[in-house]
Design an enzyme around this catalytic site. Structure first.
Site: not given
Ligand SMILES: *Cc1c(COP(=O)(O)O)cnc(C)c1O
Length: 442
Positions: A107
């Site tokens: 993210k």
């Molecule tokens: C947010 C997150 C996900 C999921 O990603 P999306 O884009 O919401 O499908 C998967 N793994 C981790 C570690 C995350 O923080």
């Protein structure tokens, strides 16, 4: 580039407006009016280019004139400050490691890019804007780090007291400066409710303008395409076709990958790997989109029952079911399967996956069982240390924490403990905003 609302294709806005609004007024997600195609020559020569150039080439058509090239280049430089290694885990199985950023999860890419865009758009404004966000863990840290010290932007993060990991809490509460944390005596749903009420409160917003750094914002969604291109650069040298498995919750990450493919990135197939929150795997099986209540799992960042971004994937395929199924397969896995995969891969290969990456690994293996001959990639979306408290003892000992985690250990938490009470939060937002105003006037 213009964007339309998926609820109303006549409602069109610029990139700038889509970023500032986040969601269309009719609550629809924004979607680009056209999908830019990359020249064949660019794809064929991709290994000759550096990551920053590739990123600019990919994202520029989605932005157009709203951010001049020079400023965009700077935003990309500040976003891509860490690598995306592709590690061989077993024969033909690779982990694309997306956790080398400041908060150890993928993210960081979207949050940093969005912070750069918002910082750029806010330059002309006088009043600071407040990014108000609720987090169940990873989003808050990425937003705090991404927006840290961005001029004209204040950040307020709500998190449920006692319900995020120690490391996640440190990432939210130790930065200071323009980042403030509200520790809410309640659940993540309470935090979200408070944030939604603030967004509906026009009188509050007249005195303290608010914006959201939600994952559905186009400036968080689209830059996630970057690392799919970086991975392809390496796969191309192996002279094999790639299939990619993405551990999915809100489906933003995989939707970015599929957008990259729509632009011309060669990917033979995508696999959406979920935990038991399996709305999409069930939908692809029986055609019924029927979310169940969310269930708590080990891969908690994917505990999403009604993934917001899935409508964007449907739109990419113009609601054509057959085309969608030719490009996407979805599987679900239990916590027991996830732990078994983590233990098995560590025992055989000494490679430690986090629970989210492990779900991605399982989906990749399942697909490749019946579709051999590909170069298989799964996205390792977080560093295992982020989920140390829920890992089996035997694996916890194997975690090698990066240095910046140790540094956080020594830092003081600073958060305002608060009841899940809207009137209290509202008063706090107004008081602290006045403080900011007088500080600025001095
Ligand atoms: C947010 C997150 C996900 C999921 O990603 P999306 O884009 O919401 O499908 C998967 N793994 C981790 C570690 C995350 O923080």
């Amino acid at each position: 580039m213009q964007y339309y609302s998926l609820q109303n294709h006549q409602h069109r806005v610029s990139f700038r407006e889509a970023v500032i609004r986040g969601l269309a007024p009719d609550k629809g997600l924004y979607f680009p009016v056209e999908i830019p195609r990359l020249e064949k020559d660019f794809i064929e020569r991709i290994d000759e280019y550096d990551p920053q150039y590739i990123a600019r080439k990919v994202i520029q058509p989605f932005i157009g004139a709203d951010i001049p090239v020079q400023a965009l280049t700077q935003i990309i430089r500040e976003t891509l400050t860490f690598p995306f290694p592709l590690r061989e885990v077993e024969d033909n199985v690779y982990a694309l490691e997306l956790f080398h950023g400041p908060t150890l999860a993928f993210k960081d890419v979207g949050a940093r890019f969005m912070a750069g865009c918002l910082g750029y758009f806010r330059k002309e404004e006088e009043k600071p804007v407040t990014v108000l966000v609720a987090t169940s863990g990873d989003t808050g840290g990425a937003v705090a780090s991404g927006f840290y010290d961005v001029p004209g932007v204040e950040v307020v993060i709500l998190y449920p007291s006692g319900k995020v990991s120690d490391l996640q809490e440190k990432q939210l509460t130790t930065l200071g400066r323009n980042i403030r944390a509200l520790e809410i005596k309640g659940t993540f749903d309470d935090c979200q409710r408070l944030v939604k009420m603030a967004f509906l409160d026009e009188e509050l917003q007249a005195r303290r303008p608010l914006t959201s750094a939600n994952s559905i914002n186009v400036a968080r969604w689209l830059p996630q395409m970057f690392y799919y291109f970086m991975a392809y650069r390496k796969v191309k040298q192996m002279k094999k076709e790639a299939v990619i498995s993405v551990p999915s919750g809100n489906f933003g990450n995989i939707c970015a990958g599929m957008m990259a493919a729509a632009m011309g990135l060669p990917v033979a197939h995508f696999i959406a790997s979920t935990n038991v929150n399996d709305t999409v795997p069930r939908f692809l099986e029986n055609g019924k989109y029927a979310p169940n209540p969310a269930v708590a799992t080990l891969s908690n960042a994917m505990d999403v029952a009604d993934p917001s971004n899935f409508v964007r994937i449907l739109q990419l395929f113009a609601q054509n079911d057959r085309a969608l199924k030719a490009s996407l397969t979805a599987y679900r896995f239990t916590d027991a399967q996830t732990v078994a995969a983590m233990e098995d891969v560590y025992a055989r290969r000494r490679y430690l996956m986090d629970p989210h990456g492990a779900v991605g690994y399982l989906g990749l293996k399942k697909y490749m069982d019946s579709h051999p001959g590909y170069c298989g990639i799964f996205l390792e979306t977080a560093h295992p240390v982020k989920f140390a408290n829920t890992m089996p003892d035997s694996l916890r000992e194997a975690i090698q924490a990066p240095e910046r985690v140790m540094i956080l250990d020594g830092m003081e938490k600073e958060a305002v403990l608060m009841d899940a009470d809207y009137a209290k939060m509202r008063e706090w937002l107004l008081q602290t905003s006045k403080a900011a105003a007088t500080a600025d006037a001095k």
